[in-house]
Design a protein around this motif. Sequence first.
Motif, PDB file in Angstrom:
ATOM      1  N   UNK A 122    -115.015 -11.233  38.918  1.00  0.00           N
ATOM      2  CA  UNK A 122    -113.836 -11.640  39.258  1.00  0.00           C
ATOM      3  C   UNK A 122    -112.745 -10.638  39.001  1.00  0.00           C
ATOM      4  N   UNK A 123    -112.794 -10.143  37.970  1.00  0.00           N
ATOM      5  CA  UNK A 123    -111.792  -8.988  37.510  1.00  0.00           C
ATOM      6  C   UNK A 123    -112.065  -7.566  38.600  1.00  0.00           C
ATOM      7  N   UNK A 124    -113.230  -7.349  38.913  1.00  0.00           N
ATOM      8  CA  UNK A 124    -113.481  -6.448  39.916  1.00  0.00           C
ATOM      9  C   UNK A 124    -113.088  -6.667  41.152  1.00  0.00           C
ATOM     10  N   UNK A 125    -113.118  -7.849  41.684  1.00  0.00           N
ATOM     11  CA  UNK A 125    -112.636  -8.527  42.778  1.00  0.00           C
ATOM     12  C   UNK A 125    -111.173  -8.126  43.072  1.00  0.00           C
ATOM     13  N   UNK A 126    -110.439  -8.695  41.838  1.00  0.00           N
ATOM     14  CA  UNK A 126    -109.067  -8.480  42.073  1.00  0.00           C
ATOM     15  C   UNK A 126    -108.601  -7.159  42.018  1.00  0.00           C
ATOM     16  N   UNK A 127    -109.473  -6.104  41.394  1.00  0.00           N
ATOM     17  CA  UNK A 127    -108.902  -4.709  41.416  1.00  0.00           C
ATOM     18  C   UNK A 127    -109.158  -4.310  42.765  1.00  0.00           C
ATOM     19  N   UNK A 128    -110.301  -4.601  43.616  1.00  0.00           N
ATOM     20  CA  UNK A 128    -110.383  -4.137  44.961  1.00  0.00           C
ATOM     21  C   UNK A 128    -109.198  -4.810  45.947  1.00  0.00           C
ATOM     22  N   UNK A 129    -108.976  -5.808  45.768  1.00  0.00           N
ATOM     23  CA  UNK A 129    -108.041  -6.531  46.613  1.00  0.00           C
ATOM     24  C   UNK A 129    -106.414  -6.030  46.411  1.00  0.00           C
ATOM     25  N   UNK A 130    -106.303  -5.546  45.073  1.00  0.00           N
ATOM     26  CA  UNK A 130    -104.871  -4.817  45.165  1.00  0.00           C
ATOM     27  C   UNK A 130    -104.639  -3.861  45.889  1.00  0.00           C
TER      28      UNK A 130
END
Length: 145
Positions: A137-145
């Motif tokens: 979830x954290x990695x996905x938030x970084x990518x979508x930023x």
Amino acid sequence: MNRPLSFALLLPLICMTAACGGGNERPRADIAAAQTTTIGVNSYLWRASLDTLSFMPLLQTDSAGGVIVTDWYVNPNVPTERMKVTVTILDQDLRADALRVAAQRQVNQNGQWIDSPVQAATVQKLEDIILTRARDLRRAAIVSD
């Protein structure tokens, strides 16, 4: 106060505020920071815990205190056995030691539910699944930023 003296006092303040501006760019907030706590606990661990336990009925959730308690769950493949899980998030940081999982297991013997030990590997596996999901979830938030 005379004009040269007041200008001399204000000049350092003007320079400091001008140095803070740095043009039109504003610092961006890191929405994927390891410490995301708008609900009282680490939101990645919270969401990952709810996702992982979504197949079980929930008895209690407290996002401020970081506690999730499930009701008894009977696996359709093993109807003589049931489990109950408590997840506690202990910190605001996304760390392995910020998560504690406890499980209870009962076995049906002659119509009575009898407490039975839970294998340590079962609890460890649940913790691993939650931590992996939180990191995803954290990695996905970084990518979508």
